[in-house]
Design an enzyme around this catalytic site. Structure first.
Site: not given
Lengths: 428, 410
Positions: B138, B220, B256
């Site tokens: 990311w 993460d 999300k």
């Protein structure tokens, strides 16, 4: 292979049997050397207050508004705005990095006035921030990265306790200019001008726009004019912190006067705003950071860099509070209601100040308590010394910070008499 | 003379610029396969039904107000969130050595962890400890750690472009050769942007090296539940590492899996050696929080806490999550099937082997440019597509366009 595995065995055994853990003690925890952090001085007051069983106890520590029953106050305009928003069934898509566009526009207009030339010319940029703290932090980071002048930020003496670590963590250095005069419990105007006149050019000077925290002492308009003049002569970069617009005098335009005056006089200021107090949106974290630039092109460049700063901290800001604030500011009858309620909060504080002084007189105090009425906003610098504060807490269960600061929001018509009694007892 | 006249224009953040360009495009059949947000089969954002329900509860509860949360956040959120990652019956939780910091989204959690590590890990104020992020990763990972003061943010081998899968040998090689005490940012599941995760056996190998070489584990976890549809399955790696005895951080995002993108709901779960270490760590976290945002936003955390702490709402949430995960899985199946049916050159198994929101298609930059400019299909220059942007209505157009790009653009 056995040797490779044995490290893990000893590592785990170290927890069970210290003597077997000799090889692993250095690795028993990454955090063995981490010291216990000191408790936050202001929040520590609330902790102690909670533990106290005295039914007459008073929490005059943290600056959150309370109504006359001592309860948190959710503004009606906020509840109404929430209902309007709920009915709209909005999605939860990410906001832009700089925040909700309608919010930043309304936020800037509130501070500068809707017809301000700066806004018309597009030569400023406002980003939505995580309330006042987040705004100060983004501002500090921006200055640290882009300000070509000295690393020094001059704070008034005293200032909000969190200003120092915020600027320091951002890589700036802290200095001070005289501000509060303990002998008068008022503004040390001469001392301030004297110190400001010696600040090296291009340094950053932080000013509280209104309702100075912690003293409640604000310069008068004529004094602001002289300060603005001197600051211009010294070519200093002005960082305004406005956390109490509307909350100080009850009038949002009056409270923003200093900010607007400086801009009028040609200062390209940076400005932090908070909606924690004036809209009671504390926990929703609503704030703004504004940079007034030379022209629209510069504003665009500054905006792009602010986004680069924000993205690796939290990506984009929270929607809820900003949506509420925007709805209030942009819906005419909610805005009117808000102005009324802000006025109401400010008035209650002013009334408590008057009642406290009246109470002290009634108790027979011979001290001059005029400063309690002259000071403005949520806080009052009583002038109490640490020993007196300690007695007030120990003997009367009145909780406040060691510097003698009380949050007037914690005073009500039901307990102002008790407070007067306690203060008199420790000061007579 | 302005103090800011020297300020240069910064480049826009790529993924947001992509959406901006998409929004400005008048082409009727345009498709946005860029930013990672879930979309329904109608191509619309989806506020989870359970979230709507809970928001109603909150707005009507007169006992609630907007007072400041504690610095570390809403207690019932923090504990519930950590339980989601580690499991209700996690021994570490039972041993009182798990704590958490409520943060502003996954980004905020990474930020807090990074700031803490820079101050207190491997010595004090150690900015020289290498921080390893996967190649690719990311894009914001680099900036988060660099801005926290780390001078040495490096890639570890991860994606094998040729075989379109995990470069395990390369990954393990980097783990073996890196300086001791290096920090590694691991994707708990649904690797962004490749969608390629290590298998359980592969995770075991990774963990063994990390333990032996004293490397710091920083997970993460932005897609728990969203990847496979199962919270437990998606948390396997995190829980395995905890069971191995690591002290570690896990940055969790609820953007999300709760669809709460703009409320910024995140949690930094801290697993320490014991309760005493944990206590001191959290006390220092408070100081870092205080100078960054003072205390976190209430709304999103309240929604998550209310949901996770109610048995019925929790079930409803898991169901909502499965709905999202299932739709993504369906789109993967269908895209692969259509590409195979078209006879598009190359193998397309990776579309269904990859997991989560993203797929690394393997399209090269020229082919991506073709997709964007000629076909008005917006995807990242890396070839990453957001599967959520696919719908039963646009999947044919997308498949045909990929076919064109692969066959006509080299």
């Amino acid at each position: 292979m056995a040797l490779l595995k044995s490290n893990k065995v000893i590592y785990c055994l170290g927890n069970v049997s210290p003597s077997l853990g000799v090889l692993s003690t250095r690795h028993s925890s990454w955090w063995g050397g981490v010291q216990m952090g000191p408790p936050d001085p202001i929040l520590g007051v609330t902790e102690a207050f909670k533990r106290d069983t005295n039914p007459k106890k008073m929490n005059l520590g943290v600056g959150a508004y309370r109504d006359d029953q001592g309860k948190p106050f959710v503004l009606s305009c906020v509840r109404k705005a929430e209902a309007l928003i709920a009915a709209k069934q909005l999605d939860k898509e990410y906001l832009p990095i700089g925040g909700l566009g309608e919010f930043t526009k309304a936020c800037a207009q509130l501070a500068l006035g809707a017809d301000n030339e700066v806004l018309k010319s597009g030569r400023s940029i406002t980003v939505q921030t995580i309330s006042g703290t987040g705004s100060l932090r983004i501002g500090a980071n921006f200055l640290s990265r882009f300000h070509g002048g000295p690393r020094d930020v001059y704070l008034p003496k005293p200032s909000w306790g969190n200003h120092t670590p915020i600027f320091r963590d951002a890589g700036m250095q802290l200095k001070a200019y005289r501000y509060y005069d303990p002998s008068t419990c008022g503004f040390d105007f001469k001392g301030a001008l004297d110190d400001i006149s010696k600040i090296p050019e291009q340094s950053v000077i932080l000013l509280h726009a209104c309702a100075h925290n912690p003293t409640g002492v604000d310069p008068k308009p004529e004094q602001w004019k002289e300060i603005a003049d001197l600051v211009k002569k010294r070519n200093l970069l002005v960082f305004f912190d406005m956390a109490y617009q509307g909350f100080a005098s009850g009038d949002i335009d009056r409270d923003a006067w200093s900010v607007r005056y400086f801009i009028e006089q040609g200062h390209n200021i940076v400005l932090s705003q908070s909606f924690a107090k004036n809209m009671g949106l504390y926990g929703e974290r609503v704030g703004g950071f504004t940079v007034v630039c030379n022209d629209a092109d510069e504003a665009k460049r500054v905006e792009s860099q602010l986004k680069i700063l924000i993205r690796p901290i939290y990506s984009n800001p929270p929607m809820n509070g900003a949506r509420i604030a925007t709805t209030i500011l942009n819906t005419p009858d909610l805005r009117s209601l808000w102005l009324e309620e802000v006025h109401g909060m400010a008035n209650r504080i002013i009334k408590m100040r008057e009642q406290l002084v009246a109470g002290l007189k009634k108790e027979g105090s011979t001290h001059n308590w005029q400063h309690v009425i002259d000071q403005i906003g949520m806080f009052c610098f009583t002038g109490l010394k640490p020993e007196q504060v300690e007695r007030l807490t120990k003997e009367f269960s009145v909780y406040m910070t060691k510097d003698g600061r009380i949050s007037m929001a914690g005073v009500s018509s039901g307990n102002v008499g008790y407070l007067a009694h306690g203060i008199h007892a420790v000061t007579k | 003379m302005s103090v800011f006249c020297e300020v240069p224009q910064a480049a826009p953040v790529a993924v947001f610029k992509l959406t901006q360009d998409f929004n400005n495009d008048p082409f009727l059949k345009k498709v946005n396969l860029g930013v990672g947000a879930y979309r329904t089969d109608e191509g619309q954002p989806w506020v989870l039904p359970v979230v709507k329900k809970v928001e109603k509860i909150i707005v009507h509860d007169d006992r609630l107000n907007h007072e400041y949360l504690p610095i570390l956040g809403l207690p019932e959120f923090r504990s519930a969130a950590s339980k989601i990652a580690l499991g209700d019956d996690s021994p570490a939780i039972l041993e009182n050595r798990v704590g958490a910091v409520q943060c502003l989204g996954g980004t905020g959690a990474l930020k807090m962890g990074a700031e803490f590590l820079r101050r207190f890990y491997n010595g004090n104020n150690n900015t020289k400890t290498p921080v390893y992020v996967s190649a690719p990763t990311w894009e914001n990972h680099n900036a988060v750690f660099a801005n926290a003061g780390f001078e040495d943010v490096r890639p570890y081998k991860y994606w094998d472009a040729e075989k379109r899968g995990l470069d395990l040998a390369g990954f393990l090689g980097d783990l073996e050769s890196c300086p001791e005490h290096s920090i590694f940012v691991l994707h708990a599941c649904a690797h962004n942007p490749t969608g390629t995760d290590p298998t359980q056996e592969q995770w075991e190998l990774i963990a063994e090296v990390m333990m032996r070489r004293k490397l710091f584990v920083f997970f993460d976890s932005a897609y728990q539940g969203f990847a496979s549809g199962s919270l437990e399955k998606d948390a396997w790696a995190v829980r395995y590492f905890v069971s191995m005895g690591f002290e570690m951080f896990c940055a969790q995002s609820f953007s999300k899996n709760f669809g709460l993108y703009n409320e910024r709901v995140g949690n930094l779960t801290v697993v320490a050696r014991d309760a005493d270490n944990l206590k001191r760590v959290l006390s220092q976290m408070e100081k870092i929080v205080r100078t960054t945002w003072s205390n976190p936003p209430a709304q999103g955390a309240r929604i998550v806490a209310t949901t996770l702490n109610s048995p019925e709402l929790f079930i409803e949430w898991k169901d909502n999550v499965k709905t999202m995960a299932d739709r993504v899985l369906l789109m993967r199946e269908q895209l692969k099937a259509k590409l195979q049916a078209l006879g598009t050159p190359g193998t397309w198994d990776h579309i269904t082997e990859q997991i989560g929101m993203f797929s690394f298609t393997g399209l090269n930059p020229k082919q991506v440019e073709y997709m964007v400019k000629e076909k008005h299909i917006y995807l990242m220059a890396s070839g990453r597509i957001n599967m959520c942007g696919l719908t039963t209505k646009n999947i044919d157009y997308v498949a045909e366009s990929i076919h064109e790009a692969v066959t006509t653009v080299q």
